[in-house]
Design a protein around this motif. Sequence first.
Motif, PDB file in Angstrom:
ATOM      1  N   ARG A  28       0.873  -1.143   0.138  1.00 60.22           N
ATOM      2  CA  ARG A  28      -0.154  -0.053  -0.007  1.00 60.22           C
ATOM      3  C   ARG A  28       0.944   1.367   0.008  1.00 60.22           C
ATOM      4  O   ARG A  28       1.786   1.272   0.716  1.00 60.22           O
ATOM      5  N   ILE A  29       0.475   2.258  -0.620  1.00 53.70           N
ATOM      6  CA  ILE A  29       1.444   3.333  -0.768  1.00 53.70           C
ATOM      7  C   ILE A  29       0.554   4.571  -0.965  1.00 53.70           C
ATOM      8  O   ILE A  29      -0.563   4.793  -1.462  1.00 53.70           O
ATOM      9  N   ALA A  30       1.210   5.890  -0.192  1.00 53.75           N
ATOM     10  CA  ALA A  30       0.501   7.231  -0.216  1.00 53.75           C
ATOM     11  C   ALA A  30       1.897   7.876  -0.484  1.00 53.75           C
ATOM     12  O   ALA A  30       2.777   7.842   0.013  1.00 53.75           O
ATOM     13  N   HIS A  31       1.756   8.664  -1.590  1.00 63.22           N
ATOM     14  CA  HIS A  31       2.710   9.537  -2.304  1.00 63.22           C
ATOM     15  C   HIS A  31       2.174  10.913  -2.414  1.00 63.22           C
ATOM     16  O   HIS A  31       1.179  11.256  -3.019  1.00 63.22           O
ATOM     17  N   ARG A  32       3.086  12.059  -1.816  1.00 65.88           N
ATOM     18  CA  ARG A  32       2.538  13.351  -1.887  1.00 65.88           C
ATOM     19  C   ARG A  32       3.546  14.340  -2.404  1.00 65.88           C
ATOM     20  O   ARG A  32       4.650  13.932  -1.982  1.00 65.88           O
ATOM     21  N   TYR A  33       3.501  15.171  -3.467  1.00 65.67           N
ATOM     22  CA  TYR A  33       4.180  16.049  -3.613  1.00 65.67           C
ATOM     23  C   TYR A  33       3.758  17.433  -3.574  1.00 65.67           C
ATOM     24  O   TYR A  33       2.713  17.963  -3.921  1.00 65.67           O
ATOM     25  N   ARG A  34       4.429  18.165  -2.457  1.00 64.05           N
ATOM     26  CA  ARG A  34       4.096  19.579  -2.108  1.00 64.05           C
ATOM     27  C   ARG A  34       5.366  20.306  -1.546  1.00 64.05           C
ATOM     28  O   ARG A  34       6.168  19.817  -0.904  1.00 64.05           O
ATOM     29  N   ASP A  35       5.251  21.647  -2.053  1.00 63.82           N
ATOM     30  CA  ASP A  35       5.963  22.475  -1.911  1.00 63.82           C
ATOM     31  C   ASP A  35       7.295  22.175  -2.045  1.00 63.82           C
ATOM     32  O   ASP A  35       8.599  22.255  -1.553  1.00 63.82           O
ATOM     33  N   GLY A  36       7.504  21.431  -3.319  1.00 62.08           N
ATOM     34  CA  GLY A  36       8.858  21.069  -3.468  1.00 62.08           C
ATOM     35  C   GLY A  36       9.406  19.600  -2.937  1.00 62.08           C
ATOM     36  O   GLY A  36      10.573  19.294  -3.190  1.00 62.08           O
ATOM     37  N   GLN A  37       8.648  19.041  -2.160  1.00 59.20           N
ATOM     38  CA  GLN A  37       9.185  17.856  -1.423  1.00 59.20           C
ATOM     39  C   GLN A  37       8.256  16.766  -1.720  1.00 59.20           C
ATOM     40  O   GLN A  37       7.235  16.911  -1.772  1.00 59.20           O
ATOM     41  N   VAL A  38       8.864  15.483  -1.656  1.00 61.89           N
ATOM     42  CA  VAL A  38       8.233  14.278  -1.787  1.00 61.89           C
ATOM     43  C   VAL A  38       8.157  13.647  -0.476  1.00 61.89           C
ATOM     44  O   VAL A  38       8.863  13.401   0.290  1.00 61.89           O
ATOM     45  N   ASP A  39       6.905  13.194  -0.132  1.00 62.02           N
ATOM     46  CA  ASP A  39       6.615  12.582   0.975  1.00 62.02           C
ATOM     47  C   ASP A  39       5.985  10.952   0.685  1.00 62.02           C
ATOM     48  O   ASP A  39       5.154  11.155  -0.243  1.00 62.02           O
ATOM     49  N   GLU A  40       6.475  10.015   1.171  1.00 65.28           N
ATOM     50  CA  GLU A  40       5.655   8.860   0.709  1.00 65.28           C
ATOM     51  C   GLU A  40       5.835   7.580   1.880  1.00 65.28           C
ATOM     52  O   GLU A  40       6.739   7.763   2.885  1.00 65.28           O
ATOM     53  N   ARG A  41       4.860   6.752   1.894  1.00 68.01           N
ATOM     54  CA  ARG A  41       4.768   5.830   2.940  1.00 68.01           C
ATOM     55  C   ARG A  41       4.395   4.597   2.064  1.00 68.01           C
ATOM     56  O   ARG A  41       3.189   4.659   1.386  1.00 68.01           O
ATOM     57  N   LEU A  42       5.116   3.545   2.445  1.00 68.35           N
ATOM     58  CA  LEU A  42       4.894   2.255   1.738  1.00 68.35           C
ATOM     59  C   LEU A  42       4.965   1.118   2.846  1.00 68.35           C
ATOM     60  O   LEU A  42       5.367   1.267   3.927  1.00 68.35           O
ATOM     61  N   VAL A  43       3.646   0.478   3.008  1.00 72.95           N
ATOM     62  CA  VAL A  43       3.304  -0.538   3.828  1.00 72.95           C
ATOM     63  C   VAL A  43       3.176  -1.875   3.219  1.00 72.95           C
ATOM     64  O   VAL A  43       2.338  -1.982   2.334  1.00 72.95           O
ATOM     65  N   VAL A  44       3.930  -2.711   4.010  1.00 68.67           N
ATOM     66  CA  VAL A  44       3.919  -4.132   3.199  1.00 68.67           C
ATOM     67  C   VAL A  44       2.523  -4.784   3.525  1.00 68.67           C
ATOM     68  O   VAL A  44       1.985  -4.731   4.635  1.00 68.67           O
ATOM     69  N   GLN A  45       1.955  -5.649   2.596  1.00 69.92           N
ATOM     70  CA  GLN A  45       0.499  -6.116   2.819  1.00 69.92           C
ATOM     71  C   GLN A  45       0.971  -7.734   2.962  1.00 69.92           C
ATOM     72  O   GLN A  45      -0.366  -8.160   3.412  1.00 69.92           O
ATOM     73  N   ASP A  46       1.762  -8.135   2.616  1.00 68.80           N
ATOM     74  CA  ASP A  46       2.039  -9.569   2.687  1.00 68.80           C
ATOM     75  C   ASP A  46       3.136  -9.987   3.716  1.00 68.80           C
ATOM     76  O   ASP A  46       4.039  -9.339   4.007  1.00 68.80           O
ATOM     77  N   GLY A  47       2.911 -11.051   4.467  1.00 64.84           N
ATOM     78  CA  GLY A  47       4.104 -11.642   5.333  1.00 64.84           C
ATOM     79  C   GLY A  47       4.051 -10.843   6.694  1.00 64.84           C
ATOM     80  O   GLY A  47       3.242 -10.301   7.084  1.00 64.84           O
ATOM     81  N   ALA A  48       5.452 -10.591   7.105  1.00 65.76           N
ATOM     82  CA  ALA A  48       5.716  -9.875   8.090  1.00 65.76           C
ATOM     83  C   ALA A  48       5.419  -8.336   8.094  1.00 65.76           C
ATOM     84  O   ALA A  48       5.376  -7.782   6.944  1.00 65.76           O
ATOM     85  N   ASN A  49       5.000  -7.717   9.063  1.00 67.71           N
ATOM     86  CA  ASN A  49       4.909  -6.266   9.203  1.00 67.71           C
ATOM     87  C   ASN A  49       6.046  -5.507   8.812  1.00 67.71           C
ATOM     88  O   ASN A  49       7.033  -5.756   9.345  1.00 67.71           O
ATOM     89  N   GLY A  50       5.806  -4.364   8.144  1.00 59.05           N
ATOM     90  CA  GLY A  50       6.707  -3.601   7.936  1.00 59.05           C
ATOM     91  C   GLY A  50       6.403  -2.393   6.837  1.00 59.05           C
ATOM     92  O   GLY A  50       5.234  -2.486   6.268  1.00 59.05           O
ATOM     93  N   GLU A  51       7.295  -1.254   6.861  1.00 62.48           N
ATOM     94  CA  GLU A  51       6.678   0.007   6.147  1.00 62.48           C
ATOM     95  C   GLU A  51       7.959   1.166   6.027  1.00 62.48           C
ATOM     96  O   GLU A  51       9.058   0.988   6.829  1.00 62.48           O
ATOM     97  N   ILE A  52       7.939   1.648   5.069  1.00 63.98           N
ATOM     98  CA  ILE A  52       9.018   2.812   4.798  1.00 63.98           C
ATOM     99  C   ILE A  52       8.410   4.095   4.620  1.00 63.98           C
ATOM    100  O   ILE A  52       7.389   4.133   3.776  1.00 63.98           O
ATOM    101  N   ILE A  53       8.967   4.886   5.532  1.00 66.76           N
ATOM    102  CA  ILE A  53       8.425   6.345   5.466  1.00 66.76           C
ATOM    103  C   ILE A  53       9.594   7.172   4.854  1.00 66.76           C
ATOM    104  O   ILE A  53      10.705   7.402   5.141  1.00 66.76           O
ATOM    105  N   ARG A  54       9.146   8.026   3.675  1.00 66.95           N
ATOM    106  CA  ARG A  54      10.254   8.794   3.273  1.00 66.95           C
ATOM    107  C   ARG A  54       9.597  10.312   3.315  1.00 66.95           C
ATOM    108  O   ARG A  54       8.528  10.821   2.841  1.00 66.95           O
TER     109      ARG A  54
END
Length: 326
Positions: free
Chosen positions: A55-81
């Motif tokens: 699952r992904i949320a991706h935002r471009y605002r004021d010249g900056q990229v914010d992003e969150r990736l959440v693993v949907q299978d297996g062990a829990n895990g996510e990446i915040i950018r």
Amino acid sequence: MACLFALLALAMVPGPATARETAESWLLKLGPALNMTTYRGVFVYSRGEQVNSMRIAHRYRDGQVDERLVVQDGANGEIIRRGNRVVCVLPEYGRIQLDQVIPSGPFAEAFASQQVPVGAWYQPELLGEDRIAGYPAVVIGLQPRDKHRYGYRLWMEKGTGLLLKSHVRHSDDVLERFQFTMLEITDQLPDSEFEVNAGVEVKDITPELPMSLEPGGMEGWDLGWRPDGFMPSAAPRGGRGQAVAFSDGLATFSVFVEPAGNPEMPQGASRIGATTLYMHYTEAGETGQERFLVTVVGEIPPKTAMRVARSVTVDDRNALVRALAH
């Protein structure tokens, strides 16, 4: 309407030239769209028998990229950018903070910073239109101009140019797939979409960066052959070996050279999806008594990886050993 425009274009300009120009103009939109589009959704990525959903949320605002990736299978895990800062949250291992840019999605790094014209090594072609995750898309084919690289098929959203689906292809076989199964392209996303789940107990860990932003050098060894168009790029680092990475603007591969271990690794090729790993031993010195392991890994065909690996020679083992010691 699309058919009408196509017929008018065919009447005015020879078909292949028009299709190529149209495909190339779409490709120019791909890099900016990957970063500058705001969206949320779920995508599936598969290579070989491995299938992962995120699952992904991706935002471009004021010249900056914010992003969150959440693993949907297996062990829990996510990446915040957030901009150039990336945090990997793994409940079993804590919070890992990486001060480096991690590209967003397949091909993001390649198309966001093309160092080599993709059209020089791939033949772009407009293949038609489709519908992916509820959005109309144009389909672009990238046919390799030689046998040393794979082909690609890209589905791009017509309004923004966002990549909705992609195939990595070898002849008629699809080696890797990426596709949104659910998608909402929007003007804005709230800050809450980019926060770590509450209740996750994590601790901060700062590991050694796995990538150097500068192209690696070949100290004491030489690469006798590489496919045309593959130029030095940011190099992975770590382990006992010295690595140099190459990219043609789309595909990448890395060459690792390290002293032969004990027991020795089996020589030859293995492939998962479009990623090939080829191992080969080469000898150094006049007596040939010292052996080094050459490993080539990347998105290239096995025969290409084999030719690259077998072209490596260690011409100054002392220089190589000194480089590995640093």
